[in-house]
Design a protein around this motif. Structure first.
Motif, short mmCIF file in Angstrom:
data_model
loop_
_atom_site.label_atom_id
_atom_site.label_comp_id
_atom_site.label_asym_id
_atom_site.label_seq_id
_atom_site.Cartn_x
_atom_site.Cartn_y
_atom_site.Cartn_z
N LYS A 440 0.87 -1.04 0.00
CA LYS A 440 0.08 -0.10 -0.02
C LYS A 440 0.73 1.30 -0.11
O LYS A 440 1.62 1.53 0.99
N ILE A 441 1.03 1.91 -0.93
CA ILE A 441 1.72 3.09 -1.39
C ILE A 441 0.77 4.40 -1.42
O ILE A 441 0.19 4.55 -2.39
N GLY A 442 1.55 5.37 -0.78
CA GLY A 442 0.78 6.61 -0.83
C GLY A 442 -0.50 7.05 -0.14
O GLY A 442 -0.46 7.84 0.55
N TYR A 443 -1.61 6.32 -0.51
CA TYR A 443 -2.90 6.55 -0.03
C TYR A 443 -3.87 5.56 -0.48
O TYR A 443 -3.44 4.70 -1.22
N PRO A 444 -4.92 5.63 0.28
CA PRO A 444 -5.80 4.34 0.20
C PRO A 444 -6.69 4.18 -1.12
O PRO A 444 -6.73 5.42 -2.20
N ASP A 445 -7.06 3.13 -1.64
CA ASP A 445 -7.74 2.99 -3.07
C ASP A 445 -9.26 3.62 -2.79
O ASP A 445 -9.60 4.28 -3.97
N LYS A 446 -9.67 3.76 -1.69
CA LYS A 446 -11.12 4.38 -1.51
C LYS A 446 -10.91 5.21 -0.29
O LYS A 446 -10.40 4.78 0.72
N TRP A 447 -11.65 6.40 -0.32
CA TRP A 447 -11.53 7.36 0.73
C TRP A 447 -12.44 7.11 1.72
O TRP A 447 -13.69 6.53 1.33
N ARG A 448 -12.06 7.36 3.17
CA ARG A 448 -13.15 7.29 3.98
C ARG A 448 -14.31 8.26 4.05
O ARG A 448 -14.18 9.47 3.50
N ASP A 449 -15.56 7.83 4.29
CA ASP A 449 -16.58 8.67 4.16
C ASP A 449 -16.99 9.24 5.43
O ASP A 449 -17.50 8.66 6.35
N TYR A 450 -17.03 10.71 5.68
CA TYR A 450 -16.93 11.51 6.90
C TYR A 450 -18.39 11.79 6.97
O TYR A 450 -18.67 12.80 8.07
N SER A 451 -19.33 11.56 6.05
CA SER A 451 -20.67 12.22 6.26
C SER A 451 -21.37 12.17 7.35
O SER A 451 -22.12 12.90 7.70
N ALA A 452 -21.26 11.13 8.05
CA ALA A 452 -21.63 11.01 9.35
C ALA A 452 -21.18 11.61 10.51
O ALA A 452 -21.87 11.73 11.92
N TYR A 453 -20.16 12.49 10.37
CA TYR A 453 -19.44 13.07 11.26
C TYR A 453 -19.74 14.64 11.18
O TYR A 453 -19.56 15.11 10.19
N ASP A 454 -20.59 15.18 12.17
CA ASP A 454 -21.10 16.49 12.22
C ASP A 454 -20.10 17.39 12.66
O ASP A 454 -19.88 17.59 13.76
N VAL A 455 -19.54 18.21 11.95
CA VAL A 455 -18.38 19.26 12.35
C VAL A 455 -19.14 20.46 12.33
O VAL A 455 -19.64 21.04 11.31
N LYS A 456 -18.92 21.14 13.28
CA LYS A 456 -19.63 22.49 13.48
C LYS A 456 -18.66 23.63 13.78
O LYS A 456 -17.82 23.43 14.68
#
Length: 703
Positions: A440-456
């Motif tokens: 695994k080089i550089g970065y993931p093949d699929k990016w994490r989904d943060y849609s359930a993380y509510d940032v205010k």
């Protein structure tokens, strides 16, 4: 830093501890205090440092007497430890350069309101809230109230499971008695099951409570004073605070006595104790696990791995015999300890004064921007990583990294076949495992989904807690589901790398594939010494004293013949005996049973890097081979210097005392000198004579 992911404890079990560790990021031999730093600004591009820096050398030193001084003496002299760091190193400096670059990205996204993607909005608003010290100061200790209300509602130990589950979700801190999360089943790596792991401590290690030397006693006394100071900040009287602090120390000491040592935790078999729901309940009869699991949303779980059954038995006995007032006191302390860096400056500074200044010798708080960038990376790392990768990691760089990785793997394949101490049957199993390793080089093949993380915007402490809850729920949701082998345990900007024995993969984030660690402008010799050695290091972890116990599928399974296992252990013992002679600080020697895996990987990595470099050279047309010295150094000398200069560092004595107890890595000096004494190629490259310090009569080699 060429770090091996610990076997049992998944990253998600470390939660809100990010707030505390953000103050001592990038943990480094001693130097004078740094001069006052100039006002820093975000970076718009990376400063270039060559992969072999002749200015970092000390050419007055004899490489055959102290190669580390020869390769790194100039760096140590010219890079005193910054006042806000416990140590300073080439890795630490690159990590800070990465953070300065990310600072510029985040500052722009925090100011902008239009034209931001959803991910950009989250990381920008998180950073902006973290940087808003006026708002944080105005809230004071208010973010503690919901948790203290829950704790105050404890009327008996019967109420504890549900309250503890809520605190674990919100704070994600193992200091709250124990940790609970998901991890791969040791017996079947394709299954994700629930793990209950020992915790409950505030000091760095169980030995912090048990050692009887005067320095350890002094640290414990200062820890108790710090706990009391925190209770006073919470409004308790000095007399109350002293009694409460003493009670916390009593509880933590009992938990420390019931905990495994770090050396014991290196044996995965000592951490593999699978039980069903009845077996889990039997360990702590008075603690209602069903109520705890229901509160976590995991009430239907039937399979658990309890890493330390004796710890949980002791914990159950403590709950049975202890009073509820002591439980409330203990929980209040650990909530306050965990949350302090997200609170007003009186809590934040008190926390820093003990955990960074007293424990590790850090002189001043890191500037706010460093801590906030680190926290965005910790809690929204793949969203931030997308921004980093798009700017700092080209497809060409990824291709170069993969090319070198495959060369190192080819070198290991040949190395395994050449071993005269390993039987054909074991070699076959080793080759199967090597062939199954995923790069695994550089970065993931699929990016994490943060849609359930509510940032205010404007809610720093709330964002931290919601981030913990997002990550805890994401982690718990894995239990009983198919394993996602594409997942990463580090974020793309991280200056580090790791091997995961259960995933059977090696992971190199984009952050570590930057100059001076990987320098596309540099000749091959130092690159193969540095990055080639690092790739070889992670690959060797698949076959170190821990990694070798897992098969090609990542299952804990003995695939060695008894004769081969004995031959391996004899060779590993040579390294244990060598490193046990090295002094870390004062009269403290390296705990070479703790560092064995890293020491094996360092040596194996250097050997594999050398083999791959020689293969690369042999593949070139004769006229393309750089046979002439450069900067007065032959290609072979440049290889070894390139390898050494990744480890240049300065370290505070306070920090060295902590890391000698807790860090599975040896200090940088011995990660260089401890290797070259075992390399006849080094002796030849620098024409060292028998009997000189960098020439060892009995050389060690495992791989």
């Amino acid at each position: 830093m060429r770090q091996f992911v610990r076997l049992a404890v998944s990253a998600t079990l470390a939660g809100l501890g990010a707030l505390a560790t953000a103050q001592t990021t990038t943990p480094a031999p001693a130097a004078s205090a740094a001069p006052a730093a100039k006002a820093e600004r975000p970076a718009t591009e990376f400063p270039y440092t060559p992969g072999l820096d002749v200015n970092a050398m000390d050419r007055s030193a004899d490489p055959c007497v102290d190669f580390y001084q020869y390769a790194c003496g100039g760096w140590m002299k010219n890079n005193p430890i910054p006042a806000d760091q416990a140590r300073w190193s080439v890795y630490g400096k690159l990590a800070q350069d990465n953070r300065r670059y990310l600072w510029g990205i985040l500052e722009d996204l925090a100011k902008r309101q239009d034209g931001r993607s959803v991910s950009q909005q989250k990381i920008g608003d998180y950073f902006g809230a973290c940087m808003d010290e006026r708002a944080i100061e105005a809230r004071g200790a208010e973010p503690l109230k919901p948790y203290f209300d829950q704790i105050a509602g404890l009327r008996s130990q019967r109420d504890l499971p549900r309250v503890l589950a809520k605190l674990h979700l919100a704070l994600a801190d193992q200091g709250l008695y124990f940790g609970f999360g998901s991890s791969q089943d040791y017996g079947d790596s394709s299954r994700v099951i629930a793990f209950a792991v020992a915790g409950g401590l505030g000091l760095p290690d169980r030995d912090s409570y048990l050692k009887t030397d005067q320095r350890s006693k002094d640290i414990r006394a200062k820890y108790v004073a710090h706990i009391a100071n925190t209770f006073k900040l919470l409004g308790d009287t000095p007399e109350q605070a002293q009694r409460e602090a003493a009670r916390v120390m009593e509880i933590e000491t009992a938990l420390a006595k019931a905990s495994l040592s770090r050396v014991d935790k290196r044996d995965p078999y000592k951490l593999f104790h699978k039980v069903d729901a009845k077996g889990l309940q039997a360990l702590t009869p008075g603690f209602d696990w069903q109520a705890y699991l229901d509160e976590l949303g995991q009430g239907k779980q039937t399979t658990f791995n309890v890493t330390e059954p004796a710890f949980f038995k002791a914990l159950g006995q403590m709950w049975k015999s202890g009073d509820i007032a002591s439980t409330r006191t203990y929980l209040r302390w650990h909530v306050a300890r965990t949350m302090s860096p997200a609170l007003a400056s009186n809590f934040d500074n008190e926390h820093f004064d003990f955990f960074s200044k007293t424990l590790r010798g850090v002189q001043q708080q890191p500037p706010r921007w460093k801590r906030c960038v680190a926290l965005v990376d910790r809690q929204l790392g793949e969203a931030l990583g997308q921004e980093f990768v798009s700017r700092a990691f080209s497809p060409a760089l990824k291709a170069k990294s993969l090319h070198m990785t495959r060369q190192i793997e080819d070198a290991m394949k040949k190395d395994i076949e050449s071993l005269d101490w390993m039987s054909a049957d074991t070699k076959k199993k080793a080759q199967e495992k090597l062939a199954a390793i995923v790069n695994k080089i550089g970065y993931p093949d699929k990016w994490r989904d943060y849609s359930a993380y509510d940032v205010k915007a404007g809610d720093f402490a709330g964002n931290v807690v919601r981030g913990n809850m997002f990550e805890q729920r994401r982690d718990l949701a894995k239990i009983g589901k198919p394993l996602d082998r594409s997942e990463w345990g580090m974020t793309p900007p991280t200056v580090n790398a790791y091997f995961n024995p259960q995933m059977n993969d090696i992971n190199f984030p984009a952050g570590v594939l930057q100059p001076p660690l990987f320098d596309p402008k540099m000749d091959d010799a130092p690159n193969y010494g540095n990055t080639g050695g690092t790739i070889g290091h992670e690959l060797t972890h698949a076959f170190d004293d821990e990694g070798r116990q897992f098969d090609a599928n990542g299952n804990l399974k003995d695939w060695w013949t008894k004769k081969d296992a004995k031959a391996y252990e004899e060779r590993a013992q040579c390294i244990v005996d060598q490193y046990a002679q090295y002094t870390v600080v004062d009269d403290i020697k390296i705990n070479s049973k703790l560092t064995l895996g890293e020491d094996i990987a360092d040596l194996g990595g250097l050997i594999l890097g050398w083999m791959a470099w020689k293969e690369e050279m042999a593949s070139m047309p004769q006229q393309a081979q750089p046979a002439q010295p450069r900067d007065g150094l032959t290609p072979e000398q440049r290889f070894f210097i390139g390898n050494a200069q990744w480890a240049c560092e300065n370290d505070r004595p306070e920090n060295l005392r902590v890391t000698a107890m807790t860090d599975p890595h040896s200090p940088g000096k011995f990660r260089v000198n401890g290797l070259v004494v075992n390399m006849p190629q080094f002796q030849q490259a620098f024409q060292c004579k028998a009997g000189q310090p960098m020439v060892k009569e009995k050389r060690c080699r495992v791989w």
